[in-house]
Design a protein around this motif. Sequence first.
Motif, short mmCIF file in Angstrom:
data_model
loop_
_atom_site.label_atom_id
_atom_site.label_comp_id
_atom_site.label_asym_id
_atom_site.label_seq_id
_atom_site.Cartn_x
_atom_site.Cartn_y
_atom_site.Cartn_z
N GLY B 163 0.84 -1.19 0.00
CA GLY B 163 0.00 0.00 0.00
C GLY B 163 0.87 1.24 0.00
N SER B 164 0.25 2.35 0.25
CA SER B 164 0.99 3.60 0.16
C SER B 164 0.83 4.41 1.43
CB SER B 164 0.49 4.40 -1.05
OG SER B 164 1.29 5.53 -1.23
N ILE B 165 1.91 5.01 1.83
CA ILE B 165 1.86 5.94 2.95
C ILE B 165 2.74 7.13 2.60
CG2 ILE B 165 3.75 4.82 4.22
CD1 ILE B 165 2.10 5.44 6.81
N LYS B 166 2.26 8.32 2.87
CA LYS B 166 2.99 9.53 2.48
C LYS B 166 2.94 10.56 3.59
CE LYS B 166 3.91 8.23 -1.81
NZ LYS B 166 5.27 8.06 -2.35
N TRP B 167 3.99 11.35 3.66
CA TRP B 167 4.04 12.47 4.58
C TRP B 167 4.11 13.76 3.76
CZ3 TRP B 167 8.18 11.35 8.94
CH2 TRP B 167 7.73 10.29 9.74
N THR B 168 3.72 14.83 4.42
CA THR B 168 3.82 16.13 3.75
C THR B 168 5.28 16.58 3.74
OG1 THR B 168 3.57 17.40 5.77
CG2 THR B 168 1.54 16.77 4.60
N LEU B 169 5.54 17.57 2.92
CA LEU B 169 6.89 18.12 2.85
C LEU B 169 7.32 18.66 4.22
CD1 LEU B 169 9.39 19.03 1.27
CD2 LEU B 169 8.15 21.11 0.64
N ASP B 170 6.39 19.31 4.92
CA ASP B 170 6.71 19.86 6.24
C ASP B 170 7.09 18.76 7.22
OD1 ASP B 170 6.29 22.39 5.37
OD2 ASP B 170 4.27 22.59 6.24
N GLN B 171 6.35 17.67 7.15
CA GLN B 171 6.63 16.56 8.07
C GLN B 171 7.99 15.94 7.77
OE1 GLN B 171 3.04 14.54 7.16
NE2 GLN B 171 1.90 15.40 8.90
N ILE B 172 8.27 15.76 6.50
CA ILE B 172 9.58 15.20 6.12
C ILE B 172 10.69 16.17 6.53
CG2 ILE B 172 11.06 14.70 4.13
CD1 ILE B 172 9.24 12.43 4.50
N THR B 173 10.47 17.43 6.28
CA THR B 173 11.48 18.42 6.62
C THR B 173 11.76 18.42 8.12
OG1 THR B 173 10.72 19.77 4.78
CG2 THR B 173 12.12 20.86 6.41
N ALA B 174 10.69 18.34 8.90
CA ALA B 174 10.86 18.31 10.36
C ALA B 174 11.63 17.07 10.78
CB ALA B 174 9.48 18.33 11.03
N PHE B 175 11.28 15.94 10.20
CA PHE B 175 11.94 14.68 10.57
C PHE B 175 13.42 14.71 10.19
CE2 PHE B 175 12.40 9.94 10.24
CZ PHE B 175 12.06 9.67 11.55
N ARG B 176 13.68 15.23 9.00
CA ARG B 176 15.08 15.31 8.56
C ARG B 176 15.88 16.24 9.47
NH1 ARG B 176 16.54 12.90 3.98
NH2 ARG B 176 15.08 12.54 2.27
N ALA B 177 15.19 17.23 10.03
CA ALA B 177 15.89 18.18 10.90
C ALA B 177 15.98 17.68 12.34
CB ALA B 177 15.17 19.52 10.85
N GLY B 178 15.51 16.45 12.59
CA GLY B 178 15.64 15.89 13.92
C GLY B 178 14.48 16.21 14.83
N PHE B 180 10.19 15.71 15.76
CA PHE B 180 9.09 14.78 15.55
C PHE B 180 8.14 15.35 14.50
CE2 PHE B 180 4.94 12.95 16.32
CZ PHE B 180 5.27 11.59 16.28
N PRO B 181 7.71 14.57 13.54
CA PRO B 181 6.85 15.06 12.47
C PRO B 181 5.39 15.11 12.91
CG PRO B 181 7.39 12.78 12.08
CD PRO B 181 8.10 13.17 13.34
N THR B 182 4.98 16.22 13.41
CA THR B 182 3.63 16.34 13.97
C THR B 182 2.56 15.99 12.94
OG1 THR B 182 4.49 18.12 15.32
CG2 THR B 182 2.09 17.91 15.22
N GLY B 183 1.64 15.16 13.36
CA GLY B 183 0.50 14.83 12.51
C GLY B 183 0.78 13.78 11.45
N ALA B 184 1.97 13.25 11.44
CA ALA B 184 2.31 12.28 10.38
C ALA B 184 1.63 10.95 10.65
CB ALA B 184 3.82 12.09 10.32
#
Lengths: 331, 813, 250
Positions: B163-178, B180-184
Amino acid sequence: MSSHDVMPDMGLYQPVTVEDAAGIARQYSERGWLVGGGQDTYGWLKDRAKRPEVLIDLKGIESMRGIRETADGIEIGALVTLTELTRDPLITERYSLLAEAAGRVASPQIRNVGTIAGNVSQDVRCWYYRRGLNCYRAGGNLCYADTPEGMNREHALFNASRCVAVTPSDTGPALVALEAQMVISNGSSERVVAAEDFFVGPNVDITHTTVLRPGEILTAVRIPAKWANAEFYFEKVADRNVWDFALVSISAAMRVNNGVIEESRMVAGAVEATPRRLDRIEQAIRGKARNQETADEVAALAIQGARPLNYNHFKMPLLENLVNRAVRGHA
Amino acid sequence: MTYMHIGKDFTPPDVEGKVTGAARYAEDFRRDGMVFARLLTSPIPSGRVVSIDASEALAMPGVVGIFTADDLPPSAPPANPALAKEFITYVGQPILAVAAESEEIAEAAIERIAIEFERRPFVVDPLDTLIEGGPDPYPMGNTLIREGAAAAAGTTASGTAVGSIKWTLDQITAFRAGRFPTGAPWGEEWAYGDVDANFAQCSTIIEEPFVTIGQPHHSLESRTGMAYWENGKCYFHGSLQSHTVGHAQLARMVDVDPANLVFINENTGGGFGSKIFPYPMMAVTGRFAKALNRPLQLRITRADEFYIGSARSGMQGWIKVGLRDNGRVGAVDIAIIGDAGSGGGASGSSAAEHVSIMYQPEAMRYRGISLYTNTTPRGAQRGPGQNEMAAVLSPIMDKAGRQAGLDLVELRRINAPGADAKVGPRQGDISSSYYPQAIEQGAALFGWEQKRALPRQISATKVRGIGVGEGYHSAGASGYDGLLRIAPDGKIHLHTGVGNLGTYSYAAVLRAAAETLQCSWENCVIAHGHSDLHLPHSTYQGGSNTIFTETRSSHVAALDAIRKMKQIAAADFGGSVDDYSIGGERVFLTSDSSKGYTYAEVAQKAIELGGEYSGQVFAEDLNDTTKRSVQAMAGTGLIGAAKDTLPKSGTTPGMAVAFVEIELDTETGKFDILDYTGIAECGTVIHPKGLRQAMNGGGVWGFGMAAFERHVYDPQNGLPANVGLYQSKPPTYLDVPLQMKSGAADMPDPQSPVGSRGIGEPAQGCAVAALMSAISDALDGHLFNRTPVTPDMILNQIAQNGYNTGDLKTNTF
Amino acid sequence: MEIIRYRYDVWGEEVILGVSWDLLWVVAVTALILLAAHAIFMAALAKKKAKPSSEGKRVKRHDAIDRAFHWIMAGSVLTLIATGIAPIVGLRISWLNIHWIAGLVLTFVVIFHIIRAMFWQDFKAMLLGPADFKEPFDETIKPGKYSFEQKGMHWAMTVLVLGVIATGILLFLNINTPWWDRPSVADEGALGIYFLLHGTATLALVAFTAIHIYFAVRPEKIFYTRSMVTGWISEAEMKENHDTNKWKPE
């Protein structure tokens, strides 16, 4: 691109004289392949990344064996193994730089069969090239390593011209430092090339790493007496301490009188396609004391002109540090 | 307790063959008329096969046939197909096999086959597919979904789908920056306790991102199978870690009744988790041999072993840890994106489980996603999840400890799991734990206090680092069968269906039977590695599982034999079975030892009596495999055969703690390991040499995981950079200390008849964690937040040049 | 003999690598044979006709700036050919930097020439019209400033030079320079086509350069070459070879 691991169907010649070997090599030209210890050969062939028609096995040529003392130094037969280099008294006593370099090549098993000629003539180890991709070095029209996302941690800092691979040889830089002469035979005549000129970069010949032409055989390496018993420094930094290629290596020979460096040769490995002579360092330390102060003063010169790629910036401080060590004389 | 065999060294019977080279592996077997098969593998990371033209290859002299996905039962993603057709999902994926009279011809034939491919988008970093609009590794998505209902209805083979699961750009950006990706959205999550409330009670809270890069197993024996069919039976020489536990699955794969499958696998050249169960290419070996009606050997190359030999999953994660004033871990919140490669699963939950037991947080929450990428399929590799978590967790906990003013060992000591420890999301019990004692033992042996006092700066260019690390894995199961036969000549034949991975545990566990039977080891004969030797249903050899599980099986088989011997003796000499004892390989009346039988005599008696004594009758709860073996041996001696129904509750923990001292060269980024001390908490030690081997071997591999080995993929084309052994860089003998110290708490687990638990996985986990801790210590507590840490990263850190890999990138240098 | 060379791309699919350099020898030998044949033919059949004197009044044919352009262009083209061919024929020189620098020089002078020709020169003088095509077949027709052959050569060279420049720029974008790093190659097939076109244009350029040089040194044409050095031809040379009604020099 399926992988293979058995030898392809190909011809095998086992000449016992240089003349015969050169003749066969000339006859087959690019379709022939000279093999000594085979440590660079069998991977290429089994992977089908190179497809010569015949192997010309040089191991039966007795004249290419042994280490001899000459009027001006020593002559090392091309088939002398790296293990022999680490044990021969002539080498260990007078040219310990070479013995040390040979002793850091790969692993004991490989050193037992790998030869001095093979170590200096081996092809580059860029993983894209070794994979059999048709890159510049393989005669293609692009480089896969030197791209915005290329995986080029082990690649060149200097003088890359389309191809960014580095020399994998540990003994090559040592031989350049020792002002070795490479004896090349085409079967009927001999030419002698300075080790420094033996290696060629991609700007000059992108598909070869040495000046050897089809039909030519590196038969011996001569080391002049000039640097016998000089002060030497060798260090190779690799991820692993056994069975690995250098991230950067340094080979240095110095004449030091009363603590003052009179003359030196300093050569880095694995920073460009050929052993890199650090002549700026050599000039800068001439007449100076061999100490930490001098080392700190000159080391940064080693990385002038470096053009790092995506993942090899670390080679700059590493080269600078190894030069520092070589100049000061200890790790 | 004083044992005859337990806790004493012995020479496993396969040692000599391995030293002399006489040991035979699957590749060494030949059969008249045998042909050799080779795999043609995918050059593209994603796509499908449009057409195959093998006419030129088939016309070559010596080529006997090809075998494609069309010759196999259909499989649907995310199942890892033996041969791909519609879903090519990684470079190196097998597409077809060619068989020929020789290996050389088969390899030449592969080059004559033309395949037209259709390419699809691909991705090698999980975060790149997780982002909205990012490429998917499969046309239908990027993650595993479970379809239990559909499976029940028979609509999918495995009950799983992509199946598919996706995060928003903001969530990915937050995660990459260390952060927690809120709402992901997450694929799985669990929690216990009130996480937020417990964080509120913590005085030290740190948040850190982390990356662990997967690595190939690179089993030294590249996967090989040789199969032939005779009289409706399939004879299969293979290379598995386990033996009988995979029998039924292998029978299904090659389409034969299990009773007609003879599996032969006396020695295995490494598996590390990748050969626990039959793997897809074994289906090709068996079915291709059947299709050609000739013996067929399918051996893969070293490079193929990289591609299809499985690999450890990678993790990209975020962790928040809170310490209370007293040093106790109050709360942990952890999020993990797992790289499942093109198939298999990630190990995020197991990773979180490691945190839950080793630090006993009051409250904990785990959220995770397992994402596919177009990289080599992943599977279990020594401590999957737990060990990579141990690796990155150790320096992170060190940072928390330092902030709280705690010594690193003291921090572990305060939080150490004792006998009352809880584990995992359900906070279940454990069978026992002497782990606090193991820490004390290790700290003393290593000299932690003395080394703490030593100056960090050794010289102008050398700094010292000391570290401590912990490893954990559940280490035991139950419910398998034990089987032995006492022959009329007095020999005791100990049968085991455990595989021979090279740990020698297959033999060590049988000593529990010898112990129970009070017989000499020299009088024992081990039967293993060949279905025709009549093997019981034994556990898989993996998951630190063999020692605990199979000592129990061995013990119950011995108890069954003893019961039968006593019954026979009681019948002949009078009294009840309780009046009889064993000793000196005799069963005798306790009050008058002259009344009794030798084991040889009782075996003869058993044959004469028949029934359950000699295997004509057997317990119904035995597994079918064991039943077949008992039936086959019926009438040849006294049979001890039983299913392990001994009491078992909670998790059986295997734990280890390690201490490392390094000398780091600030000019080269290299370090020497000056001292390594590893202490196992594995219950009673049953085979000291085996334990040392496990601790040292695990230690070496732990060093590899910390500082050398990783996947590297070029994101531009999906090609792996380190296919070969020299490129993958497992540590060599000069990369590890000459002497590695090891020991064990050596206290009995009450749920094992001989007190033992497994230790395989923790032996690696503690080492990687300790080394990561020591590297961080040498660099003033710097966290790389990733494994491995290589010289380039250390040099970049010291040079402060900002070039270390960032943004949580994975599968990269 | 192959015309196009192929290779496998990163995923094993066959793509164009470039033109076969076997063709270089074909071009070289063919050009040599044709030019030798022409020389023999001209030597055998040429009427013994007195060459017009180079003495006497001089007529300006090329401004200094145009001569400079010509020779810079000639130099850069010959440098490009030499450096491009060197690795093909096995000469070991560090050729790439010289090659692209010469290419840049050529590009700049060609742009300069185009602008100058369009706005400051008699552009029409170089245009090929239908009438020009009668010129080779009618000895009574004399050209204006430029003969049919000269116009033909000019336009052929124009097309070829623009071809090598255009394809050269595409390739230039794919190497490291002081201004940019080389990018990823998303379409290796397209890259191969650039190489193919660059190589093909190069082969044609080699052929036309050979022809150009040959005619430039032919005895009856050498005064044009002189004019490209000195800027002038003699009035006698002009009257012998040109229609002064069509070309009225300054």
